[in-house]
Design a protein around this motif. Structure first.
Motif, PDB file in Angstrom:
ATOM      1  N   GLU A  54      -0.436  15.648   5.775  1.00 52.46           N
ATOM      2  CA  GLU A  54       0.783  15.138   5.128  1.00 52.46           C
ATOM      3  C   GLU A  54       0.705  13.648   4.846  1.00 52.46           C
ATOM      4  N   PHE A  55       0.142  12.909   5.813  1.00 56.27           N
ATOM      5  CA  PHE A  55       0.154  11.447   5.675  1.00 56.27           C
ATOM      6  C   PHE A  55      -0.610  11.027   4.423  1.00 56.27           C
ATOM      7  N   MET A  58       1.408  11.835   1.283  1.00 56.33           N
ATOM      8  CA  MET A  58       2.511  10.910   0.997  1.00 56.33           C
ATOM      9  C   MET A  58       1.981   9.573   0.494  1.00 56.33           C
ATOM     10  N   ILE A  59       0.884   9.104   1.128  1.00 53.98           N
ATOM     11  CA  ILE A  59       0.330   7.823   0.715  1.00 53.98           C
ATOM     12  C   ILE A  59      -0.217   7.925  -0.708  1.00 53.98           C
ATOM     13  N   VAL A  61       0.962   9.790  -3.081  1.00 59.37           N
ATOM     14  CA  VAL A  61       2.093   9.714  -4.015  1.00 59.37           C
ATOM     15  C   VAL A  61       2.623   8.295  -4.091  1.00 59.37           C
ATOM     16  N   ILE A  62       2.802   7.645  -2.918  1.00 57.17           N
ATOM     17  CA  ILE A  62       3.423   6.323  -2.924  1.00 57.17           C
ATOM     18  C   ILE A  62       2.524   5.315  -3.635  1.00 57.17           C
ATOM     19  N   TYR A  64      -0.619   5.795  -5.463  1.00 58.17           N
ATOM     20  CA  TYR A  64      -1.158   6.072  -6.798  1.00 58.17           C
ATOM     21  C   TYR A  64      -0.074   6.385  -7.798  1.00 58.17           C
ATOM     22  N   VAL A  65       0.790   7.341  -7.458  1.00 57.27           N
ATOM     23  CA  VAL A  65       1.804   7.733  -8.429  1.00 57.27           C
ATOM     24  C   VAL A  65       2.881   6.665  -8.543  1.00 57.27           C
TER      25      VAL A  65
ATOM     26  N   LEU B 116       7.028  13.453   8.475  1.00 57.07           N
ATOM     27  CA  LEU B 116       6.935  12.210   7.716  1.00 57.07           C
ATOM     28  C   LEU B 116       8.096  12.091   6.743  1.00 57.07           C
ATOM     29  N   LEU B 119       8.520   8.809   4.850  1.00 59.21           N
ATOM     30  CA  LEU B 119       7.523   8.599   3.788  1.00 59.21           C
ATOM     31  C   LEU B 119       7.832   9.470   2.584  1.00 59.21           C
ATOM     32  N   TYR B 120       8.284  10.701   2.849  1.00 57.74           N
ATOM     33  CA  TYR B 120       8.656  11.608   1.763  1.00 57.74           C
ATOM     34  C   TYR B 120       9.771  10.987   0.924  1.00 57.74           C
ATOM     35  N   PHE B 122      10.549   7.875   0.651  1.00 54.57           N
ATOM     36  CA  PHE B 122      10.026   6.704  -0.054  1.00 54.57           C
ATOM     37  C   PHE B 122       9.204   7.142  -1.267  1.00 54.57           C
ATOM     38  N   ALA B 123       8.405   8.209  -1.074  1.00 57.07           N
ATOM     39  CA  ALA B 123       7.570   8.696  -2.177  1.00 57.07           C
ATOM     40  C   ALA B 123       8.439   9.202  -3.317  1.00 57.07           C
ATOM     41  N   SER B 126      10.101   6.485  -5.148  1.00 63.38           N
ATOM     42  CA  SER B 126       9.212   5.684  -5.996  1.00 63.38           C
ATOM     43  C   SER B 126       8.830   6.455  -7.257  1.00 63.38           C
ATOM     44  N   LEU B 127       9.069   7.773  -7.265  1.00 62.20           N
ATOM     45  CA  LEU B 127       8.809   8.538  -8.483  1.00 62.20           C
ATOM     46  C   LEU B 127       9.931   8.362  -9.509  1.00 62.20           C
ATOM     47  N   TYR B 130       9.663   7.043 -13.141  1.00 59.46           N
ATOM     48  CA  TYR B 130       9.072   7.741 -14.287  1.00 59.46           C
ATOM     49  C   TYR B 130      10.112   8.269 -15.255  1.00 59.46           C
ATOM     50  N   GLU B 159      10.501  -2.222  -4.362  1.00 65.44           N
ATOM     51  CA  GLU B 159       9.953  -1.210  -3.482  1.00 65.44           C
ATOM     52  C   GLU B 159       9.080  -1.834  -2.392  1.00 65.44           C
TER      53      GLU B 159
END
Lengths: 205, 337
Positions: A54-55, A58-59, A61-62, A64-65, B116, B119-120, B122-123, B126-127, B130, B159
């Motif tokens: 998972e880590f 998530m990294i 996505v954060i 690169y995306v 996580l 982190l989810y 945050f991810a 951050s999307l 788009y 961010e």
């Protein structure tokens, strides 16, 4: 039942990754290419989640995306790459491109099949779930103990790249008026306002 | 056989869908009434009445607005990129809903209680950028494009400091700190807003910038860019953008509450106020309070200039939050907490 669903999800995301990766190189519109690249990143991170990492997912996505691809998209949108320009170099560089592709493919095949050539090598670790600790902890332990020096050095490389980029683009211009917020806040009423008694018929003088 | 299939496959799927509805329906209702609350709060700040014609005190106004938007014509600008143009609002709305999956509403309820979670969150947030960039580019029009560029630069900048603040909170919680439930449980007795007060303020201001709200609403600055990135949208596409934006405001409020204001924890430890069934109520109350501050700020503070916005993000918030990460880590290691 759960295995079937996981399997279905795997094939779905794997197919999405490959299809969008193909669309990145074949798409006729540069912005569409970047958008497909983002989709490829995203489906790859979904694959990581299915594998239990998972880590990393998530990294991915954060970083690169969420950050790198945004800058990509920025640049491509600003460039206005037309269809003609995009396929201009295909004839000239096509051969080189195919060669590089083949080399990468060969490397990948070698990495996967190393054990076939040298059976004494340990089997490639496919399970990211180490015993006893969770993935984040395991990653931290490896990065900050075993590979501490390498980790710090890769950080240093990034720092150098950043300083390089700044020195390349930094230029000092004359006659630019800058705002100094402390100076603005420091201004008192006495400096800013003056009360005058103005008699009629005469100016401030 | 069929009974088995029903019990093992269909029922869990139905249960998950119901759980999602339990969270998403209140969120959408909250978003609808957020628009009304915004107009009422700003009206109150300006000594006006606000909407008061549709229904008693205007409570039916959101429904009237929704109906009106639904019956408007869908307009596709000439030269727009059709697929991306229609995809952008859907993406914005879907992402704004998706993030709610990990928000813990009571001590044993969140749609997905994952390790996580932070982190989810945050991810996913951050999307969100788009939807905005895609809409700005696909509209094939200058103002939306400029608005999208501004917005993307702004969101990426803020961010960074948000990420550092999240790290501060995770360090404070310790092991399992990426799980939102653990973060809330760690605040029993002392909400993080007290020891991390500067970060609480910085996080809230970053949340304002992240959701493109006043005083950082330059992407839609109506005096320069008409309406920014969703200028060319009409009908339900516009409504989706609108819903997504307000859902993001609520989400950011919820995130602030989870990180700094003790999530679903009760501020009082006596009588029935501390019971489990009161937890969602506390959560909603705290989230509404933060959401109210969003509106209050909009009614009070004038808009920033773009260079001031960038300066604040990169030269003030980033060093401050970085310093706070080092300080927190130092205090925790130094005092052996």
């Amino acid at each position: 039942m759960a295995e079937i669903i996981t399997g279905l999800a795997f094939y779905l995301f794997a197919a999405a990754t490959i299809a969008s990766a193909l669309m990145v190189v074949t798409s006729r519109n540069a912005v569409h290419s970047v958008l497909f690249l983002i989709l490829a990143f995203f489906s790859a991170s979904a694959l990581f989640v299915l594998r239990g990492a998972e880590f990393v997912a998530m990294i991915l996505v954060i970083v690169y995306v969420g950050a790198v691809a945004v800058l990509f998209l920025f640049v491509v949108m600003m460039l206005h790459v037309g269809e003609n320009r995009l396929f201009q170099g295909v004839k000239r560089f096509g051969v080189v491109g195919v060669l590089v592709g083949l080399a990468v493919l060969a490397e990948l095949v070698l990495v996967v099949t190393t054990r076939a050539f040298r059976p004494e090598n340990p089997a490639p670790a496919t399970n990211p779930q180490p015993e006893g600790v969770n993935v984040t902890e395991a990653l931290g332990q490896i990065l900050y103990t075993d590979y501490f020096l390498l980790f710090q050095m890769s950080g240093l490389v990034l720092l150098v790249a950043m300083i390089g980029a700044i020195t390349l683009t930094l230029r000092s211009r004359d006659g630019v008026k800058r705002q100094s917020i402390p100076q603005q806040i420091e201004r008192s009423r006495q400096e800013a306002v003056a009360l005058r008694k103005v008699e009629s018929g005469k100016g401030i003088g | 056989m069929i009974m088995d299939l029903l019990l093992n496959t269909v029922w869990p799927a139905v249960k998950i869908l119901l759980t999602i509805l339990v969270v998403v329906v209140p969120v959408i209702l909250g978003v609808a009434y957020m628009t009304l609350a915004e107009r009422k709060v700003i009206a109150a700040a300006q000594f006006r009445h606000g909407p008061n014609v549709v229904g008693p005190f205007g409570v039916l106004q959101p429904w009237a607005d929704a109906l009106k938007l639904m019956f408007k014509e869908v307009i596709l600008p000439a030269g727009a990129n059709k697929v991306v143009f229609f995809l952008a609002p859907m993406l914005t709305f879907a992402l704004a809903m998706l993030a709610w999956a990990v928000i813990p509403i009571t001590e044993n309820f969140a749609i997905a209680d994952i390790n996580l979670g932070l982190l989810y969150l945050f991810a996913i947030s951050s999307l969100g950028v788009y939807g905005i960039i895609m809409s700005g580019w696909a509209s094939n029009s200058k103002y939306p494009f400029l608005g999208a560029l501004r917005s993307a630069a702004q969101m990426v900048s803020y961010e960074v400091s948000m990420g550092l603040i999240i790290i501060t909170v995770v360090i404070t919680v310790g092991a399992g700190g990426f799980n939102l439930g653990n973060i809330v449980e760690a605040q029993k007795g002392l909400w993080f807003a007290i020891p991390h007060f500067p970060m609480f303020v910085v996080f809230f201001i970053s949340a304002l910038a992240e959701t493109n709200r006043a005083p950082f609403d330059l992407p839609e600055g109506e005096s320069e860019l008409v309406a920014g990135y969703f200028l060319e949208y009409s009908s339900m596409q516009f409504a989706l953008f609108f819903l997504g934006e307000y859902a993001n405001i609520l989400l950011m409020s919820a995130m602030t509450v989870v990180l700094f204001l003790g999530g679903y924890l009760s501020p009082f430890g006596f009588w029935f106020l501390d019971d489990v069934w009161m937890q969602p109520i506390w959560f909603v109350l705290k989230t509404s309070l933060i959401a109210f501050v969003f509106l209050w700020v909009r009614a009070t503070v004038p808009r920033y200039r773009y260079d001031q916005l960038m300066r604040l993000g990169w030269k003030v918030f980033l060093p401050l939050s970085l310093f706070w990460v080092v300080l927190t880590a130092g205090v925790i290691v130094g005092f052996g907490l």
